[in-house]
Design a protein around this motif. Structure first.
Motif, PDB file in Angstrom:
ATOM      1  N   PRO A 254       3.414  -4.348   3.405  1.00  0.00           N
ATOM      2  CA  PRO A 254       4.128  -3.094   3.654  1.00  0.00           C
ATOM      3  C   PRO A 254       3.275  -1.869   3.314  1.00  0.00           C
ATOM      4  O   PRO A 254       2.482  -1.896   2.368  1.00  0.00           O
ATOM      5  CB  PRO A 254       5.340  -3.160   2.718  1.00  0.00           C
ATOM      6  CG  PRO A 254       5.403  -4.552   2.212  1.00  0.00           C
ATOM      7  CD  PRO A 254       4.053  -5.157   2.388  1.00  0.00           C
ATOM      8  N   VAL A 255       3.463  -0.814   4.096  1.00  0.00           N
ATOM      9  CA  VAL A 255       2.806   0.470   3.830  1.00  0.00           C
ATOM     10  C   VAL A 255       3.912   1.492   3.576  1.00  0.00           C
ATOM     11  O   VAL A 255       4.714   1.777   4.461  1.00  0.00           O
ATOM     12  CB  VAL A 255       1.930   0.921   5.022  1.00  0.00           C
ATOM     13  CG1 VAL A 255       1.350   2.306   4.766  1.00  0.00           C
ATOM     14  CG2 VAL A 255       0.823  -0.090   5.276  1.00  0.00           C
ATOM     15  N   HIS A 256       3.952   2.005   2.347  1.00  0.00           N
ATOM     16  CA  HIS A 256       4.942   3.004   1.963  1.00  0.00           C
ATOM     17  C   HIS A 256       4.313   4.381   2.105  1.00  0.00           C
ATOM     18  O   HIS A 256       3.217   4.618   1.595  1.00  0.00           O
ATOM     19  CB  HIS A 256       5.391   2.798   0.514  1.00  0.00           C
ATOM     20  CG  HIS A 256       5.836   1.399   0.229  1.00  0.00           C
ATOM     21  ND1 HIS A 256       7.020   0.892   0.698  1.00  0.00           N
ATOM     22  CD2 HIS A 256       5.236   0.392  -0.441  1.00  0.00           C
ATOM     23  CE1 HIS A 256       7.146  -0.357   0.311  1.00  0.00           C
ATOM     24  NE2 HIS A 256       6.070  -0.694  -0.382  1.00  0.00           N
ATOM     25  N   VAL A 257       5.004   5.277   2.794  1.00  0.00           N
ATOM     26  CA  VAL A 257       4.504   6.636   2.980  1.00  0.00           C
ATOM     27  C   VAL A 257       5.390   7.575   2.179  1.00  0.00           C
ATOM     28  O   VAL A 257       6.606   7.585   2.351  1.00  0.00           O
ATOM     29  CB  VAL A 257       4.499   7.034   4.466  1.00  0.00           C
ATOM     30  CG1 VAL A 257       4.036   8.482   4.630  1.00  0.00           C
ATOM     31  CG2 VAL A 257       3.611   6.088   5.270  1.00  0.00           C
TER      32      VAL A 257
ATOM     33  N   ILE B 113       0.866  -1.180   0.000  1.00  0.00           N
ATOM     34  CA  ILE B 113       0.000   0.000   0.000  1.00  0.00           C
ATOM     35  C   ILE B 113       0.895   1.220   0.000  1.00  0.00           C
ATOM     36  O   ILE B 113       1.893   1.269   0.728  1.00  0.00           O
ATOM     37  CB  ILE B 113      -0.922   0.006   1.231  1.00  0.00           C
ATOM     38  CG1 ILE B 113      -1.877  -1.178   1.132  1.00  0.00           C
ATOM     39  CG2 ILE B 113      -1.678   1.329   1.363  1.00  0.00           C
ATOM     40  CD1 ILE B 113      -2.724  -1.388   2.332  1.00  0.00           C
ATOM     41  N   THR B 114       0.556   2.195  -0.837  1.00  0.00           N
ATOM     42  CA  THR B 114       1.289   3.453  -0.878  1.00  0.00           C
ATOM     43  C   THR B 114       0.342   4.572  -0.470  1.00  0.00           C
ATOM     44  O   THR B 114      -0.788   4.646  -0.977  1.00  0.00           O
ATOM     45  CB  THR B 114       1.855   3.730  -2.281  1.00  0.00           C
ATOM     46  OG1 THR B 114       2.722   2.653  -2.654  1.00  0.00           O
ATOM     47  CG2 THR B 114       2.621   5.039  -2.322  1.00  0.00           C
ATOM     48  N   ILE B 115       0.807   5.422   0.429  1.00  0.00           N
ATOM     49  CA  ILE B 115       0.038   6.582   0.875  1.00  0.00           C
ATOM     50  C   ILE B 115       0.893   7.804   0.586  1.00  0.00           C
ATOM     51  O   ILE B 115       2.018   7.914   1.071  1.00  0.00           O
ATOM     52  CB  ILE B 115      -0.278   6.508   2.371  1.00  0.00           C
ATOM     53  CG1 ILE B 115      -1.082   5.241   2.686  1.00  0.00           C
ATOM     54  CG2 ILE B 115      -1.014   7.762   2.835  1.00  0.00           C
ATOM     55  CD1 ILE B 115      -1.222   4.939   4.158  1.00  0.00           C
ATOM     56  N   ALA B 116       0.375   8.711  -0.232  1.00  0.00           N
ATOM     57  CA  ALA B 116       1.092   9.949  -0.556  1.00  0.00           C
ATOM     58  C   ALA B 116       0.331  11.113   0.053  1.00  0.00           C
ATOM     59  O   ALA B 116      -0.899  11.158   0.019  1.00  0.00           O
ATOM     60  CB  ALA B 116       1.218  10.119  -2.065  1.00  0.00           C
ATOM     61  N   LEU B 117       1.095  12.055   0.607  1.00  0.00           N
ATOM     62  CA  LEU B 117       0.440  13.134   1.332  1.00  0.00           C
ATOM     63  C   LEU B 117       1.218  14.443   1.238  1.00  0.00           C
ATOM     64  O   LEU B 117       2.381  14.464   0.851  1.00  0.00           O
ATOM     65  CB  LEU B 117       0.283  12.728   2.799  1.00  0.00           C
ATOM     66  CG  LEU B 117       1.573  12.333   3.529  1.00  0.00           C
ATOM     67  CD1 LEU B 117       2.154  13.501   4.298  1.00  0.00           C
ATOM     68  CD2 LEU B 117       1.287  11.176   4.458  1.00  0.00           C
ATOM     69  N   THR B 118       0.524  15.494   1.603  1.00  0.00           N
ATOM     70  CA  THR B 118       1.133  16.792   1.825  1.00  0.00           C
ATOM     71  C   THR B 118       1.222  16.955   3.337  1.00  0.00           C
ATOM     72  O   THR B 118       0.223  16.787   4.042  1.00  0.00           O
ATOM     73  CB  THR B 118       0.280  17.922   1.225  1.00  0.00           C
ATOM     74  OG1 THR B 118       0.178  17.713  -0.190  1.00  0.00           O
ATOM     75  CG2 THR B 118       0.890  19.288   1.498  1.00  0.00           C
TER      76      THR B 118
ATOM     77  N   ARG C 221       1.425   5.356   9.192  1.00  0.00           N
ATOM     78  CA  ARG C 221       1.355   3.883   9.157  1.00  0.00           C
ATOM     79  C   ARG C 221       0.451   3.355  10.270  1.00  0.00           C
ATOM     80  O   ARG C 221      -0.362   2.453  10.056  1.00  0.00           O
ATOM     81  CB  ARG C 221       2.752   3.279   9.299  1.00  0.00           C
ATOM     82  CG  ARG C 221       3.540   3.294   8.039  1.00  0.00           C
ATOM     83  CD  ARG C 221       4.846   2.505   8.163  1.00  0.00           C
ATOM     84  NE  ARG C 221       5.671   2.814   7.018  1.00  0.00           N
ATOM     85  CZ  ARG C 221       6.600   3.760   6.986  1.00  0.00           C
ATOM     86  NH1 ARG C 221       6.866   4.474   8.062  1.00  0.00           N
ATOM     87  NH2 ARG C 221       7.274   3.989   5.881  1.00  0.00           N
ATOM     88  N   ALA C 222       0.594   3.921  11.455  1.00  0.00           N
ATOM     89  CA  ALA C 222      -0.242   3.481  12.580  1.00  0.00           C
ATOM     90  C   ALA C 222      -1.715   3.784  12.312  1.00  0.00           C
ATOM     91  O   ALA C 222      -2.595   2.954  12.573  1.00  0.00           O
ATOM     92  CB  ALA C 222       0.220   4.144  13.876  1.00  0.00           C
TER      93      ALA C 222
END
Length: 99
Positions: free
Chosen positions: A79-82, A50-55, A70-71
């Motif tokens: 895996p969680v990619h930030v 999983i990928t999470i992209a943010l500002t 991630r939490a």
């Protein structure tokens, strides 16, 4: 067998993290998950990760924001990619609602 992670739930949880100003679709809008009839921008759920992209809101400690994201995502088993794709120094306001 675990249930497929819910992209909309993940997006809402990430938006509640204090250092997150918003979700980000990536340079070409490629970080998104299709949840008919819409797309959840900023969260890409795949079979392997999983990928999470943010500002993020500046100032920040990137590792701390990533750990909090991630939490908040609450994903187990992959895996969680930030990706901190952008920064803002704007004060916190009402965050965009995930619909």
């Amino acid at each position: 067998m675990t249930a497929e992670p819910d992209a909309a739930r993940i997006a809402a949880a990430v938006l509640a993290v204090p250092g997150v100003a918003g979700l980000h679709g990536g340079r070409f809008g490629e970080i998104a998950t299709l949840v008919p009839p819409r797309r959840v921008v900023g969260v890409r759920v795949r079979d392997d990760d999983i990928t999470i992209a943010l500002t993020a809101r500046y100032p920040l400690v990137a590792a701390d924001v990533a750990a909090q994201v991630r939490a908040a995502a609450g994903v187990r088993g992959r895996p969680v990619h930030v990706v901190i794709a952008d920064l803002t120094d704007q004060p916190a306001q009402d965050k965009e609602k995930v619909s």
